[in-house]
Structures are given as structure tokens and as C-alpha cells.
Design a protein around this motif. Sequence first.
Motif, PDB file in Angstrom:
ATOM      1  N   PRO A  31       0.912  -1.069   0.135  1.00 54.74           N
ATOM      2  CA  PRO A  31       0.023   0.052   0.030  1.00 54.74           C
ATOM      3  C   PRO A  31       0.873   1.221   0.194  1.00 54.74           C
ATOM      4  N   ASP A  32       2.003   1.237   0.447  1.00 57.79           N
ATOM      5  CA  ASP A  32       2.983   2.214   0.504  1.00 57.79           C
ATOM      6  C   ASP A  32       3.201   2.903  -0.986  1.00 57.79           C
ATOM      7  N   LEU A  33       2.980   2.070  -1.953  1.00 54.74           N
ATOM      8  CA  LEU A  33       3.026   2.550  -3.547  1.00 54.74           C
ATOM      9  C   LEU A  33       2.066   3.621  -3.765  1.00 54.74           C
ATOM     10  N   SER A  34       0.738   3.605  -3.203  1.00 50.04           N
ATOM     11  CA  SER A  34      -0.447   4.286  -3.390  1.00 50.04           C
ATOM     12  C   SER A  34      -0.171   5.651  -2.642  1.00 50.04           C
ATOM     13  N   VAL A  35       0.379   5.841  -1.599  1.00 49.06           N
ATOM     14  CA  VAL A  35       0.247   6.888  -0.763  1.00 49.06           C
ATOM     15  C   VAL A  35       0.733   8.211  -1.571  1.00 49.06           C
ATOM     16  N   GLU A  36       1.814   8.202  -2.067  1.00 48.19           N
ATOM     17  CA  GLU A  36       2.226   9.561  -2.966  1.00 48.19           C
ATOM     18  C   GLU A  36       1.269   9.746  -3.925  1.00 48.19           C
ATOM     19  N   ILE A  74       0.014  14.045   6.995  1.00 51.88           N
ATOM     20  CA  ILE A  74      -0.187  15.233   7.668  1.00 51.88           C
ATOM     21  C   ILE A  74      -0.952  16.228   6.595  1.00 51.88           C
ATOM     22  N   GLU A  75      -0.351  16.029   5.172  1.00 52.97           N
ATOM     23  CA  GLU A  75      -0.723  16.921   3.947  1.00 52.97           C
ATOM     24  C   GLU A  75      -2.172  16.456   3.564  1.00 52.97           C
ATOM     25  N   MET A  76      -2.612  15.078   3.755  1.00 52.24           N
ATOM     26  CA  MET A  76      -3.887  14.649   3.361  1.00 52.24           C
ATOM     27  C   MET A  76      -4.948  15.136   4.443  1.00 52.24           C
ATOM     28  N   GLN A  77      -4.531  15.000   5.707  1.00 52.21           N
ATOM     29  CA  GLN A  77      -5.362  15.613   6.609  1.00 52.21           C
ATOM     30  C   GLN A  77      -6.029  16.889   6.222  1.00 52.21           C
ATOM     31  N   LYS A  78      -5.092  18.000   5.946  1.00 50.89           N
ATOM     32  CA  LYS A  78      -5.246  19.243   5.584  1.00 50.89           C
ATOM     33  C   LYS A  78      -6.485  19.433   4.555  1.00 50.89           C
ATOM     34  N   SER A  79      -6.654  18.349   3.865  1.00 47.60           N
ATOM     35  CA  SER A  79      -7.756  18.386   2.684  1.00 47.60           C
ATOM     36  C   SER A  79      -9.373  17.871   3.338  1.00 47.60           C
ATOM     37  N   TYR A 102       3.386   4.696  12.705  1.00 49.51           N
ATOM     38  CA  TYR A 102       4.019   5.972  12.309  1.00 49.51           C
ATOM     39  C   TYR A 102       3.264   6.876  11.409  1.00 49.51           C
ATOM     40  N   PHE A 103       1.913   6.396  11.130  1.00 49.03           N
ATOM     41  CA  PHE A 103       1.147   7.070  10.196  1.00 49.03           C
ATOM     42  C   PHE A 103       0.738   8.582  10.631  1.00 49.03           C
ATOM     43  N   PRO A 104       0.564   8.721  11.787  1.00 49.96           N
ATOM     44  CA  PRO A 104      -0.139   9.972  11.890  1.00 49.96           C
ATOM     45  C   PRO A 104       1.175  11.242  11.929  1.00 49.96           C
ATOM     46  N   GLN A 105       2.108  10.654  11.967  1.00 51.53           N
ATOM     47  CA  GLN A 105       3.294  11.784  11.673  1.00 51.53           C
ATOM     48  C   GLN A 105       3.903  11.798  10.490  1.00 51.53           C
ATOM     49  N   HIS A 106       3.602  11.017   9.513  1.00 54.79           N
ATOM     50  CA  HIS A 106       4.058  10.924   8.245  1.00 54.79           C
ATOM     51  C   HIS A 106       3.715  12.369   7.322  1.00 54.79           C
ATOM     52  N   ALA A 141      -8.091  12.314  -0.415  1.00 53.67           N
ATOM     53  CA  ALA A 141      -7.290  12.302   0.840  1.00 53.67           C
ATOM     54  C   ALA A 141      -7.660  11.163   1.837  1.00 53.67           C
ATOM     55  N   ARG A 142      -9.116  10.724   1.737  1.00 56.23           N
ATOM     56  CA  ARG A 142      -9.650   9.834   2.744  1.00 56.23           C
ATOM     57  C   ARG A 142      -8.930   8.412   2.443  1.00 56.23           C
ATOM     58  N   GLN A 143      -9.012   8.031   1.113  1.00 57.78           N
ATOM     59  CA  GLN A 143      -8.539   6.951   0.561  1.00 57.78           C
ATOM     60  C   GLN A 143      -6.799   7.037   0.675  1.00 57.78           C
ATOM     61  N   GLY A 144      -6.422   7.910   0.663  1.00 58.42           N
ATOM     62  CA  GLY A 144      -4.782   8.148   0.649  1.00 58.42           C
ATOM     63  C   GLY A 144      -4.379   7.759   2.317  1.00 58.42           C
ATOM     64  N   LEU A 145      -5.247   8.223   3.027  1.00 59.17           N
ATOM     65  CA  LEU A 145      -5.051   8.190   4.766  1.00 59.17           C
ATOM     66  C   LEU A 145      -5.181   6.775   4.933  1.00 59.17           C
ATOM     67  N   ARG A 146      -6.197   6.086   4.460  1.00 57.97           N
ATOM     68  CA  ARG A 146      -6.637   4.496   4.631  1.00 57.97           C
ATOM     69  C   ARG A 146      -5.257   3.602   4.075  1.00 57.97           C
ATOM     70  N   ALA A 147      -4.555   4.362   3.012  1.00 60.55           N
ATOM     71  CA  ALA A 147      -3.441   3.273   2.598  1.00 60.55           C
ATOM     72  C   ALA A 147      -2.443   3.611   3.364  1.00 60.55           C
ATOM     73  N   ALA A 148      -2.187   5.180   4.001  1.00 55.96           N
ATOM     74  CA  ALA A 148      -1.011   5.483   4.678  1.00 55.96           C
ATOM     75  C   ALA A 148      -1.017   4.566   5.921  1.00 55.96           C
ATOM     76  N   LYS A 149      -2.377   4.502   6.599  1.00 62.23           N
ATOM     77  CA  LYS A 149      -2.292   3.708   7.866  1.00 62.23           C
ATOM     78  C   LYS A 149      -2.033   2.163   7.709  1.00 62.23           C
ATOM     79  N   LEU A 150      -2.002   1.708   6.565  1.00 64.91           N
ATOM     80  CA  LEU A 150      -1.796   0.195   6.330  1.00 64.91           C
ATOM     81  C   LEU A 150      -0.297   0.231   6.046  1.00 64.91           C
ATOM     82  N   ALA A 151       0.000   1.376   5.176  1.00 71.23           N
ATOM     83  CA  ALA A 151       1.628   1.301   4.957  1.00 71.23           C
ATOM     84  C   ALA A 151       2.325   1.506   6.178  1.00 71.23           C
ATOM     85  N   TYR A 152       2.173   2.678   7.078  1.00 71.61           N
ATOM     86  CA  TYR A 152       3.126   3.145   8.070  1.00 71.61           C
ATOM     87  C   TYR A 152       3.018   2.636   9.368  1.00 71.61           C
TER      88      TYR A 152
END
Length: 153
Positions: free
Chosen positions: A97-102, A146-151, A138-142, A124-135
Motif C-alpha cells: 500500500p505504500d506505493l499508493s500513498v504518494e 499530515i498533508e492529506m489531513q489538511k484536505s 508512524y502514520f499520524p506523523q508521516h 485524501a480519505r483513501q490515501g489516509l487509509r493506504a497510509a495507515k496500512l503502509a506506515y
Amino acid sequence: MSEALDLATLKQASFMQPDELALQLAAYEALAGDRNALSRWRDVEERLLSGTVAPVDRIRHDLFAGIVEARCGSKVSAEHRLRSALATQDKEMSRQPDLSVEIYVRLMELLRSSGREKDAAQAARQGLRAAKLAYGSYFPQHPFAIEMQKSLP
């Protein structure tokens, strides 16, 4: 920009073929404002994609294409390429899933810059789900998370 180009040519990764390096250089030049480079970039990309391409390389090429098209070409084409990268990742590389985050971050930025706030929030919501799986924890600090939370509203 000149320093980045020098670094790219001096530190060519062993896995990069000459066309891959030419694609990167043309992309850097296009992003720096050279209109001729966009045409060169498209020609090289067509050559690269004409053969057998591994899923991870298709994802990388579509992400790169989305970034270049968003800045120098067509926003519609950019969105198509980013969504294509996500589809390839989901279908053929779902265990990474880390491939999809960026990709989600880039898609969110593109949609937001096009005035499509609702679509950007969905990306952003979909990206945050992927980031949670990938990271994991550490996910909240990535920075991408953080950028996706802003949207989000």
C-alpha cells in the motif's frame, strides 16, 4: 535545477536503462519550463511503454506522468495517469500500500488545484487509509498523512 540534472546523470541507478534516464531528464526539464522537453518526454515514454513493463514500473511511470502533466500538460491527462497508477497498484501490487500513498497525495493536490474540493477530500480519505496500512503507528506523523489531513473538512 542544473544541480539536480547533474546529480541524475552522474548517479544513474544500475537498473535504469538509457530511455529511463532520458525520461527523467526530459521530465526535469519540462518541470523547469522547457516546452520542448514535454514533447521529448512523451516520445521517450511511448518507447518505454511499448514493451513489457513490470507493474511497479507502470505505477512509477504513471505517477511521474501525472506529475509532469499536472504542471506542464493536461490536468485531465494527469488525473487519468494518476488513477491508472492507483488501479495498477490495487490490482497487481495490493500487498504494497505504500506505493499508493504518494499517488493519492498528488491526485488530491491536482483535484484541489482544479477546484474539486469534494473529490480532493475523497482522495485524501483513501490515501489516509493506504497510509495507515503502509506506515502503521508512524502514520499520524508521516508528512503525506499530515498533508492529506489538511484536505478533509
